[in-house]
Design a protein around this motif. Structure first.
Motif, PDB file in Angstrom:
ATOM      1  N   SER A  14     -14.346  -7.753  -1.639  1.00 13.68           N
ATOM      2  CA  SER A  14     -12.923  -7.922  -1.333  1.00 13.68           C
ATOM      3  C   SER A  14     -12.783  -8.611   0.015  1.00 13.68           C
ATOM      4  N   TYR A  15     -11.656  -9.240   0.230  1.00 11.00           N
ATOM      5  CA  TYR A  15     -11.268  -9.685   1.571  1.00 11.00           C
ATOM      6  C   TYR A  15     -10.803  -8.437   2.331  1.00 11.00           C
ATOM      7  N   PRO A  16     -10.942  -8.413   3.668  1.00  7.64           N
ATOM      8  CA  PRO A  16     -10.491  -7.232   4.415  1.00  7.64           C
ATOM      9  C   PRO A  16      -9.032  -6.877   4.126  1.00  7.64           C
ATOM     10  N   LYS A  17      -8.764  -5.591   4.084  1.00 11.02           N
ATOM     11  CA  LYS A  17      -7.426  -5.014   3.906  1.00 11.02           C
ATOM     12  C   LYS A  17      -6.868  -5.230   2.504  1.00 11.02           C
ATOM     13  N   CYS A  18      -7.775  -5.376   1.536  1.00 11.61           N
ATOM     14  CA  CYS A  18      -7.365  -5.539   0.137  1.00 11.61           C
ATOM     15  C   CYS A  18      -7.732  -4.338  -0.717  1.00 11.61           C
ATOM     16  N   GLY A  19      -8.025  -3.203  -0.096  1.00 12.46           N
ATOM     17  CA  GLY A  19      -8.304  -1.996  -0.859  1.00 12.46           C
ATOM     18  C   GLY A  19      -9.767  -1.657  -1.009  1.00 12.46           C
ATOM     19  N   SER A  20     -10.611  -2.153  -0.097  1.00 13.16           N
ATOM     20  CA  SER A  20     -12.053  -1.914  -0.229  1.00 13.16           C
ATOM     21  C   SER A  20     -12.395  -0.431  -0.117  1.00 13.16           C
ATOM     22  N   ASN A  21     -11.755   0.297   0.798  1.00 14.73           N
ATOM     23  CA  ASN A  21     -12.037   1.736   0.926  1.00 14.73           C
ATOM     24  C   ASN A  21     -11.535   2.511  -0.292  1.00 14.73           C
ATOM     25  N   TRP A  22     -10.467   2.026  -0.874  1.00 17.89           N
ATOM     26  CA  TRP A  22      -9.901   2.650  -2.073  1.00 17.89           C
ATOM     27  C   TRP A  22     -10.865   2.524  -3.250  1.00 17.89           C
ATOM     28  N   ILE A  23     -11.313   1.304  -3.525  1.00 15.73           N
ATOM     29  CA  ILE A  23     -12.203   1.094  -4.671  1.00 15.73           C
ATOM     30  C   ILE A  23     -13.571   1.737  -4.429  1.00 15.73           C
ATOM     31  N   LEU A  24     -14.011   1.773  -3.159  1.00 12.39           N
ATOM     32  CA  LEU A  24     -15.267   2.449  -2.826  1.00 12.39           C
ATOM     33  C   LEU A  24     -15.179   3.930  -3.171  1.00 12.39           C
ATOM     34  N   HIS A  25     -14.048   4.545  -2.846  1.00 14.02           N
ATOM     35  CA  HIS A  25     -13.845   5.956  -3.165  1.00 14.02           C
ATOM     36  C   HIS A  25     -13.837   6.174  -4.681  1.00 14.02           C
ATOM     37  N   ILE A  26     -13.123   5.335  -5.406  1.00 12.95           N
ATOM     38  CA  ILE A  26     -13.013   5.487  -6.863  1.00 12.95           C
ATOM     39  C   ILE A  26     -14.388   5.384  -7.520  1.00 12.95           C
ATOM     40  N   VAL A  27     -15.160   4.377  -7.144  1.00  9.92           N
ATOM     41  CA  VAL A  27     -16.479   4.193  -7.758  1.00  9.92           C
ATOM     42  C   VAL A  27     -17.412   5.339  -7.380  1.00  9.92           C
ATOM     43  N   SER A  28     -17.335   5.815  -6.149  1.00 14.17           N
ATOM     44  CA  SER A  28     -18.155   6.964  -5.741  1.00 14.17           C
ATOM     45  C   SER A  28     -17.835   8.187  -6.599  1.00 14.17           C
ATOM     46  N   GLU A  29     -16.546   8.385  -6.883  1.00 18.55           N
ATOM     47  CA  GLU A  29     -16.137   9.522  -7.721  1.00 18.55           C
ATOM     48  C   GLU A  29     -16.598   9.339  -9.165  1.00 18.55           C
ATOM     49  N   LEU A  30     -16.603   8.113  -9.651  1.00 19.81           N
ATOM     50  CA  LEU A  30     -17.088   7.856 -11.009  1.00 19.81           C
ATOM     51  C   LEU A  30     -18.587   8.146 -11.120  1.00 19.81           C
ATOM     52  N   VAL A  31     -19.348   7.751 -10.101  1.00 19.48           N
ATOM     53  CA  VAL A  31     -20.785   8.040 -10.086  1.00 19.48           C
ATOM     54  C   VAL A  31     -21.005   9.546 -10.084  1.00 19.48           C
ATOM     55  N   TYR A  32     -20.208  10.258  -9.308  1.00 18.77           N
ATOM     56  CA  TYR A  32     -20.311  11.726  -9.253  1.00 18.77           C
ATOM     57  C   TYR A  32     -19.984  12.351 -10.608  1.00 18.77           C
TER      58      TYR A  32
END
Length: 303
Positions: free
Chosen positions: A62-80
């Motif tokens: 992503s470009y900065p400030k486009c939701g990178s922390n959001w999608i990182l959290h979602i994918v981490s939860e999916l892996v869990y």
């Protein structure tokens, strides 16, 4: 919780460097793109060429400030949800940030590794391109992106700030901000959106229907998700829920990473001339392209 403390320690270190770094000294330019010296170094970029991708790595671009922390959290939860093991981030998750030795350490990390990046598509390490590693690329409309980027610079203590929104807008449109031009980034990723290993995600779509977006990500990554699991992940991944935990997950910078998360906030900040200038830039760079259509620019950036 070791991964959080490492992440928070890296953020603290970057903020300490920022205290002594003026805006004019903030950037190092590598292959034509400016990067923040507080997070990136020439030695790390040179070492990045040696990075060895795995077939099951998950890349979040992503470009900065486009939701990178959001999608990182979602994918981490999916892996869990899939593995029942809480995902750990043993390194600062942005691939191009950190010390040059991080890529050697990363060889020891268990799969799947979740890696974020703000790099242009053509500047990714060659091993990612050769292995056709799965990439989720997240976009947000450029007007809200610019406003969020400005507030991040000017609200976070110790980060070099701009004299005014007008000053920042000029630099943003020239691409003289961290990670360079939004439009150059977009043009580079437009070239590959039809490839089967790449999944486009739109910030505004996630805001509109988070559960549906989470299901799309799960399907792309090959995770089986029950209705109950999807509901739990959705509840934990709302902007409000992530903001409430932001100090725990991201330290002092957390509340600034999750400031508003609104769609259309640009209307409070842009003047008419600035809005028209960005409309013309979009027209010149992306009109008629695959990405240009998927950004829904007329819906989110006109009027």
């Amino acid at each position: 919780m070791a991964e959080k403390s490492r992440f928070i320690d890296d953020i603290k270190e970057a903020l300490e460097k920022s205290k002594e770094t003026g805006l004019a000294q903030l950037f190092l330019t590598y292959q034509g793109v400016p990067y923040p010296v507080t997070l990136c170094s020439l030695e790390t970029f040179q070492a990045l060429d040696t990075f060895e991708a795995r077939d099951d790595d998950i890349i979040l671009a992503s470009y900065p400030k486009c939701g990178s922390n959001w999608i990182l959290h979602i994918v981490s939860e999916l892996v869990y949800a899939d593995s029942k093991k809480k995902y750990e981030h043993p390194e600062f998750p942005v691939l191009e940030c950190g010390d040059p030795e991080k890529y050697e350490r990363m060889k020891q990390f268990p799969s799947p590794r979740i890696l974020a990046t703000h790099l242009h598509y053509d500047k990714l390490p060659g091993s990612i391109l050769r292995k056709k590693t799965k990439i989720l690329v997240m976009f947000r409309n450029p007007k809200d992106t610019a406003v969020s980027f400005f507030h991040f610079h000017n609200d976070v203590p110790d980060i070099p700030s701009y004299g005014s929104w007008d000053e920042f807008f000029v630099q943003f449109m020239k691409g003289e901000v961290s990670w360079g031009s939004f439009f150059d980034f977009a043009v580079s990723w437009n070239t590959c959106l039809e490839e089967t290993n790449i999944k486009f995600m739109l910030y505004e779509d996630l805001k509109e229907d988070l559960a549906a977006g989470i299901q799309q990500v799960a399907d792309f990554l090959g995770f089986s998700l029950s209705t109950e699991q999807r509901g739990v992940i959705s509840a934990q991944s709302t902007f409000q829920a992530m903001r409430a935990r932001s100090q725990e997950t991201h330290g002092a910078v957390g509340p600034y990473l999750f400031r508003k998360g609104e769609v259309g906030d640009w209307r409070r900040v842009f003047n008419e001339a600035q809005s028209q200038e960005m409309d013309e830039k979009f027209q010149a760079c992306l009109a008629g392209t695959v990405l240009g259509l998927r950004l829904k620019y007329n819906t989110y950036c006109r009027g």
